[in-house]
Design an enzyme around this catalytic site. Structure first.
Site, PDB file in Angstrom:
ATOM      1  N   CYS A  22     -39.489 -10.569  -8.798  1.00 34.23           N
ATOM      2  CA  CYS A  22     -39.335 -12.023  -8.675  1.00 34.23           C
ATOM      3  C   CYS A  22     -40.599 -12.618  -8.054  1.00 34.23           C
ATOM      4  O   CYS A  22     -41.072 -13.664  -8.490  1.00 34.23           O
ATOM      5  CB  CYS A  22     -38.109 -12.352  -7.836  1.00 34.23           C
ATOM      6  SG  CYS A  22     -37.956 -14.121  -7.513  1.00 34.23           S
ATOM      7  N   CYS A  58     -30.009 -12.544  -4.221  1.00 35.79           N
ATOM      8  CA  CYS A  58     -29.414 -13.894  -4.244  1.00 35.79           C
ATOM      9  C   CYS A  58     -28.399 -14.083  -5.356  1.00 35.79           C
ATOM     10  O   CYS A  58     -27.347 -14.644  -5.152  1.00 35.79           O
ATOM     11  CB  CYS A  58     -30.521 -14.935  -4.295  1.00 35.79           C
ATOM     12  SG  CYS A  58     -30.421 -16.019  -5.702  1.00 35.79           S
TER      13      CYS A  58
END
Ligand SMILES: Nc1ncnc2c1ncn2[C@@H]1O[C@H](COP(=O)(O)OP(=O)(O)OP(=O)(O)O)[C@@H](O)[C@H]1O
Length: 375
Positions: free
Chosen positions: A102, A203
């Site tokens: 990410c 997340c």
């Protein structure tokens, strides 16, 4: 307002670190704006990922300190460049680290492009890392990625795959601070995020059980749990749900002919769909002396010019340990640790340090057990 320092877009996550980063940049005289990104679109109507609350917090902070907040949705890029790889790794029996990808693919690529479109000279994040410039040649200086000052919070492990050019465009204002000082600053400025808990875990999975989440994407293939000698001692739900070194959730106990000691995952035999478990936290099969990686990603773009002695981590929550490094023709490395390391896990990343300098890292491909090395 035009500042002499230039325009910075801060990644505002709705957390305390990015909030304080924005405050510090304002104090340093930058023209500051925030950007909140959404990387995951829930399609099942539930909001496991706390994006809504986080956006509300980011908005409150930006309003309080008087900066503009932009929002962007990078869910498509995240899906293609992070999540699909994450699933493929699990399918291949490895345990990936999506945060590393990410950072490389989203926070320090798509985000930077977007910020530039908004007219930014630099971006900033609330990561606990530092930067130093290294003199190269006559007047060229190149950035180096350094560990954060707060050893407990250092996040260089997650940033090792970010290329030097992206590091050079980024400011890390909290990297020079200890976490308690960051919270104090947030209190002092009356920010709603001052006491907000640090985000943990991945997340997009949020608080739900990891196995429930993964099952939506990859079908479970139950199989047997065996001892290294091949005795069947239980059943597993699917190899991808287990991590090397894991103790909880094996459901083994009270076996005749075995002591009462707890069982730990030592190996995943993908060909036979067998989970191999051993007894005792320090069983030798839980340790590896040496490992090989996939081709490495060096922050500077190339391997260190000297081979030999460095320090390395095989997971985030671990001190870096002394090791000997040998680079290979295909760009991978073979690392021999001075001491055997527990639960070195294929798919996780090896990250190499020279003192405080994070040199780069690579995904762990193979490990050698202490016994195999000695044999
Ligand atoms: N949704 C988001 N939008 C914009 N930037 C983000 C977002 N999530 C994370 N970031 C940026 O990446 C940094 C590190 O993110 P991480 O998820 O590791 O949070 P953290 O260390 O808990 O920081 P924070 O307290 O700011 O949330 C953040 O400080 C922020 O600058």
């Amino acid at each position: 307002m035009t500042s002499t320092q230039g325009k910075v877009i801060v990644g505002m996550s709705g957390g305390v670190d990015s909030s304080v980063s924005a405050v510090l940049l304002l104090e340093q005289g930058y023209d500051v704006e925030g950007l909140f990104m959404k990387n995951w679109d829930e399609d099942d109507g539930t909001e496991y990922c706390t994006a809504k609350d986080d956006l509300a917090d980011a908005e409150a902070v930006c309003q309080k300190i008087g900066i503009k907040l932009h929002t962007a949705n990078f869910a498509a890029e995240y899906w293609d460049n992070v999540f699909e790889h994450f699933l493929a790794e699990y399918k291949a029996g490895r345990t990936p680290n999506p945060d590393i990808l990410c950072n490389r693919e989203i926070k320090f690529k798509v985000f930077i492009d977007y910020a530039e479109m908004l007219g930014a000279d630099k971006i900033a994040t609330g990561h606990y890392v530092r930067q130093a410039t290294q003199a190269q040649g006559e007047d060229v200086s190149r950035p180096r990625l350094l560990k954060g000052l707060d050893a407990n919070k250092d996040q260089s492990y997650f940033l090792h795959a970010v290329p030097e050019a992206a590091i050079a465009r980024t400011l890390f204002p909290v990297g020079e601070l200890e976490k308690p000082a960051v919270r104090e600053l947030a209190e002092k400025h009356g920010l709603v995020t001052a006491r907000k808990k640090d985000s943990t875990g991945i997340c997009f999975i949020g608080e739900r059980r990891f196995s429930d989440f993964l099952q939506q994407y990859l079908p479970a293939q139950p199989g047997t749990i065996e001892t290294p000698d091949g005795d069947v001692i239980g059943e597993h739900m699917g190899l991808m749900y287990y991590t090397l070194g894991q103790r909880q959730g094996l459901g083994i106990g009270g076996l005749v002919n075995y002591p009462e000691d707890p069982w730990y995952v030592a190996h995943k035999d993908l060909e036979r769909n067998v989970l191999v478990a051993v007894q005792g936290k320090h069983h030798s099969l839980l340790y590896s002396d040496a490992l090989a990686t996939e081709p490495m990603e060096w922050v500077s773009g190339h391997a260190p010019t000297h081979q030999g002695r460095f320090r390395a981590k095989t997971r985030y929550r671990q001190d870096d340990r002394p090791c000997t490094l040998a680079t290979q023709a295909d760009g991978s490395v073979v690392v021999q640790f001075d001491q055997p390391q527990r639960s070195v896990t294929p798919g996780q990343s090896l990250v190499i340090y020279d003192g405080d300098i994070c040199l780069g890292g690579g995904v762990i491909r193979d490990t050698w057990n202490a016994q195999e090395v000695a044999a």
